[in-house]
Each structure stands twice: as C-alpha cells, then as structure tokens.
Design an enzyme around this catalytic site. Structure first.
Site, PDB file in Angstrom:
ATOM      1  N   ILE A  19     -82.418 -30.541  54.428  1.00  0.00           N
ATOM      2  CA  ILE A  19     -83.421 -30.342  55.481  1.00  0.00           C
ATOM      3  C   ILE A  19     -82.753 -30.202  56.835  1.00  0.00           C
ATOM      4  CG2 ILE A  19     -85.355 -31.406  56.698  1.00  0.00           C
ATOM      5  CD1 ILE A  19     -86.178 -32.711  54.060  1.00  0.00           C
ATOM      6  N   SER A 144     -91.375 -40.059  55.419  1.00  0.00           N
ATOM      7  CA  SER A 144     -91.630 -39.525  54.084  1.00  0.00           C
ATOM      8  C   SER A 144     -93.051 -39.882  53.692  1.00  0.00           C
ATOM      9  CB  SER A 144     -90.661 -40.139  53.062  1.00  0.00           C
ATOM     10  OG  SER A 144     -91.036 -39.800  51.733  1.00  0.00           O
ATOM     11  N   TYR A 159     -86.353 -47.506  49.656  1.00  0.00           N
ATOM     12  CA  TYR A 159     -86.593 -46.218  50.301  1.00  0.00           C
ATOM     13  C   TYR A 159     -87.988 -46.178  50.918  1.00  0.00           C
ATOM     14  CZ  TYR A 159     -87.061 -41.153  50.897  1.00  0.00           C
ATOM     15  OH  TYR A 159     -87.266 -39.898  51.418  1.00  0.00           O
ATOM     16  N   LYS A 163     -88.865 -45.828  55.000  1.00  0.00           N
ATOM     17  CA  LYS A 163     -89.587 -44.688  55.553  1.00  0.00           C
ATOM     18  C   LYS A 163     -90.893 -45.103  56.228  1.00  0.00           C
ATOM     19  CE  LYS A 163     -86.657 -41.437  54.642  1.00  0.00           C
ATOM     20  NZ  LYS A 163     -85.997 -40.722  55.743  1.00  0.00           N
ATOM     21  N   THR A 194     -83.793 -30.779  47.778  1.00  0.00           N
ATOM     22  CA  THR A 194     -82.532 -30.889  48.499  1.00  0.00           C
ATOM     23  C   THR A 194     -81.430 -31.300  47.536  1.00  0.00           C
ATOM     24  OG1 THR A 194     -82.900 -33.225  48.965  1.00  0.00           O
ATOM     25  CG2 THR A 194     -83.776 -31.644  50.564  1.00  0.00           C
TER      26      THR A 194
END
Length: 255
Positions: A19, A144, A159, A163, A194
């Site tokens: 990104i 996210s 994670y 976020k 990605t």
C-alpha cells in the site's frame, strides 16, 4: 477544486512496497515530491525509480519506525533535502495470526510496537515538523476494518487491538492539532492483496476463498484501490475533513 499536490512533500512510511508504494506513486503522479521510509534495503532504489518515472524529487531512507530518535532524524533529513513535509501516510505495519492463548510477550509487543507506537512516532515527528515551521498539513494513518470488527476464521487479537488504537490515535491528534491547521484522518482497508497478505495466504491457502466469499464486491483490494482515497485526504479537496475514519473494504463490514 482539484487534488493537485504539486510542490508538496509527502512522507510514506512502509513506502517500499504494498500500500505504501502504491500511495507514494499516486502522490508522485499528482506532483508531490515523496520520501519513502522503510526497513527494506531497496528503498533508495525504489525512490529513484519513482523520481525517474514521474519527474519529481524522491528520497528513500531506511528506518525502523519503532525508533523514536531515528524517526525524528529522518524527518529532519527530509526537511533538509526536500523541504517541510505537508503530507504523511503511515503504511508501516505487521500482522501475526495466532490463538490468543499462545501469544507470547515478544509477539504481542512486536505488533503493538510497529503498528501503534511506530505510527505515533511517525505522526509525532510530522506534527512537530509542521508546528515548528508554522505550516499546515494532512496526515493519513492506516488503521484497518479489523479495528472495528473481528476477522474470521483467523485470530489476530494483537493486530486488531493495534488497529483500533490507531483509529483513536488519529482522532486524538486531529483534535489536538486542529487549531494549527494540521488534519489527521485514518483509513480502514479491508483485505488488500499485499506482500503481507500473500505470506498469510501461502501459509494458510484456504483463507483466500473464505475471505473473498465474505466480500460483496467478490474480490480483495489491490494496493492501488487504496491510493485514490489517500490522495483525496491528502489534498485540499478534503480541507474540512479531520478526525474521521473512512472504511474501504469492498462492502465487507456492511454484511
């Protein structure tokens, strides 16, 4: 009003691939000079390629965003070489999927350090640079959809937590810096194809089909799908927009 960024300097953390690289290229296409900050040893070569392709100035700097001092020094170097940066995208991030009862202190801290602390250090250095120069700017922090929903079937408490925190960090900085003309927003991508996502799929190939089955648009995003939103938030077209999070997920969180 156009999204023309000619003459502005943009900093992209994690700009060496994924990104970050797609956004750096989009910003350069709009006329911005770009500085790529990344741990990859190819970041200088990548910056040179952008400069040649789009006819802008570009700088590549190797950086660990969890190092507060080094991050500040990188922004000083950017200011000396290119000028005061007025755009920031924080794309540096990692993910470790595992059952929560198995998460080690090391893995937990690694994810939080890169995704949250590294984002803060980058935004802090950006804000300080602008405040000292008396200039305005726009920061876009990558959160996210995982900051507001829990993805399945994989588990990634570290994670998801990091976020969610990034989204609130963006709001906190936006309100604090609004009187100085510094805008801060966050974006919440869904599944994006990605290098990081490909590594997860390679380890657990059954995940891709399950993820795509839950996306109304029927596909994962490409990094380029995210770039247009960042250009909009970086430009004066969105000059009255701050302290917001924009979800870009192909409809995933709507169902």
């Amino acid at each position: 009003m156009k999204t023309d960024l000619a003459g502005r300097i943009a900093v992209v953390t994690g700009g060496g691939r994924g990104i970050g690289l797609a956004v750096a290229r989009a910003l350069a296409e709009e006329g911005a000079d770009v500085a790529l900050l990344d741990l990859l040893d190819t970041v200088e070569e990548t910056a040179a390629s952008i400069a040649q392709e789009f006819g802008v100035r570009a700088l590549g700097v190797r950086l660990d965003v969890t190092d507060q001092g080094a991050t500040g020094e990188a922004f000083t170097l950017i200011t000396e070489r290119l000028g005061v940066p007025r755009v920031l995208l924080t794309a540096a991030g990692i993910e470790i999927n595992e059952d929560s009862i198995d998460v080690t202190a090391s893995n937990w801290r690694k994810v939080i350090d890169v995704n949250l602390t590294g984002t803060f250090f980058s935004a802090q250095a950006f804000g300080r640079t602008l405040l000292e120069a008396g200039q305005t700017g726009s920061a876009v922090l990558i959160s996210s959809m995982s900051g507001s929903i829990v993805n399945v079937p994989q588990w990634a408490a570290s994670y998801n937590s990091s976020k969610a925190a990034v989204a609130h960090l963006a709001k906190s900085l936006a309100v604090e810096w609004a009187p100085s003309g510094i805008r801060v927003n966050s974006i919440a991508p869904g599944y994006v194809l990605t290098d990081l996502t490909r590594q997860i799929i390679e380890r657990e190939p059954e995940l891709e089909a399950e993820w795509v089955s839950l996306i109304p648009q029927g596909r994962m995003a490409t990094p380029e799908d995210i770039a247009g939103l960042v250009v909009f938030l970086a430009s004066d077209v969105s000059s009255y927009m701050t302290a917001q999070q924009v979800t870009i997920d192909g409809g995933y969180t709507a169902v």
